[in-house]
Design an enzyme around this catalytic site. Structure first.
Site, short mmCIF file in Angstrom:
data_model
loop_
_atom_site.label_atom_id
_atom_site.label_comp_id
_atom_site.label_asym_id
_atom_site.label_seq_id
_atom_site.Cartn_x
_atom_site.Cartn_y
_atom_site.Cartn_z
CE1 TYR A 96 -8.41 7.75 4.42
CE2 TYR A 96 -9.99 9.51 4.03
CZ TYR A 96 -9.29 8.71 4.90
OH TYR A 96 -9.47 8.85 6.25
CB CYS A 97 -9.31 2.75 0.73
SG CYS A 97 -8.70 2.36 -0.92
NE ARG A 98 -7.31 -2.11 4.17
CZ ARG A 98 -8.18 -3.07 3.91
NH1 ARG A 98 -8.23 -3.61 2.71
NH2 ARG A 98 -8.98 -3.51 4.86
#
Length: 224
Positions: free
Chosen positions: A179-181
Site C-alpha cells: 500500500y502507499c498514499r
C-alpha cells in the site's frame, strides 16, 4: 429579496469556493500528500515537483477554502488538513464520481495503472483479518518519514526505490500486500508488478494509509 441575496444563494456561493479550490490537479495532489501528515511548504514542493512559489499559491487557495490550515515554525510554514476524515471522504466521493462517469479517467486507469496490476485489490476488511492472523506480509512503500508518522500495524517499510535491493527482507512463503498514499498512488502498483516479476505472490490494498486511518482502523507510529 432577489434570488442573488437569498440565504440559499449565499450558502451555495461559499460551497462553490470549496469546489473551486479542488479544481486543480496540483491541489488534489497536495491534499493527498497532506493526508500522510503535516508538511512544510518546502517539503510539499519537493514531493509534488512544484516550485516553492507555485506550491505556496495552491496551498493558499486550499487554506482559503477551509481545507487546510497553516502555522509558522521558524522560517518554515507548516500545513495540515483541517479535518482529515472529511477531506478524505470528499476526495473519495470525487474519485468514485469520476470513475463512474468520466470515460477519460477510466482510460487513464486502464492504460497507466491497471496495465501494471489488474488483479482485484485487497479490501481493508480482508487485510485486517489476514494480517491479524499472520497470513500476509504488509508492505508500506512510502518514504520513511511518512511511514514514521503513521502506518498499518506490523507493516514493513521498504520505499519503492529500495525494493529491488531489499527483496531478501520479505518472507517468500506469504503473500505480500502493498500500500502507499492512496488509490491513485502508483507506488503500490509498481511494487506489486515488480514483486510478481520476481516470483512473489503480491496484491495491492484497495486504497491507502489515509483511507485506512480515517476508517478508524488501528495504526502504529514509529520514531524513525
Amino acid at each position: 429579496m432577489s434570488s442573488q441575496d437569498s440565504p440559499k444563494r449565499a450558502a451555495l456561493t461559499n460551497l462553490a469556493e470549496i469546489a473551486k479550490a479542488l479544481g486543480h490537479a496540483h491541489r488534489l495532489d497536495l491534499l493527498e500528500h497532506l493526508a500522510q501528515g503535516e508538511r512544510s511548504v518546502d517539503a510539499l514542493a519537493v514531493r509534488t515537483g512544484l516550485s516553492f512559489a507555485n506550491a505556496s499559491q495552491h496551498l493558499r487557495h486550499l487554506r482559503q477554502a477551509g481545507l487546510t490550515a497553516s502555522r509558522q515554525e521558524g522560517k518554515h510554514v507548516i500545513y495540515r488538513l483541517t479535518d482529515e476524515r472529511r477531506v478524505i471522504a470528499l476526495l473519495s466521493a470525487l474519485r468514485h464520481m469520476g470513475e463512474q462517469n468520466m470515460p477519460g479517467l477510466r482510460t487513464v486507469l486502464a492504460e497507466r495503472f491497471y496495465v501494471l496490476d489488474d488483479v482485484e485489490p485487497v479490501t481493508r476488511a480482508e487485510l485486517l483479518r489476514r494480517a491479524s492472523g499472520g497470513e500476509v506480509t504488509v508492505l508500506d512503500v512510502r518514504p520513511g518519514d511518512e511511514f514514521a508518522v503513521g502506518h498499518l500495524p506490523g507493516a514493513m517499510n521498504i520505499p519503492l526505490a529500495e525494493l529491488e535491493r531489499r527483496l531478501a527482507e520479505l518472507p517468500s512463503d506469504r503473500e505480500v500486500v502493498a500500500y502507499c498514499r492512496g488509490p491513485y498512488c502508483v507506488l503500490s502498483f509498481e511494487a506489486v508488478a515488480a514483486l510478481r516479476a520476481r516470483g512473489y505472490q503480491a496484491r495491492r490494498l484497495e486504497d491507502g494509509y489515509p483511507e485506512w486511518h480515517t476508517a478508524g482502523l488501528p495504526v502504529e507510529h514509529s520514531t524513525h
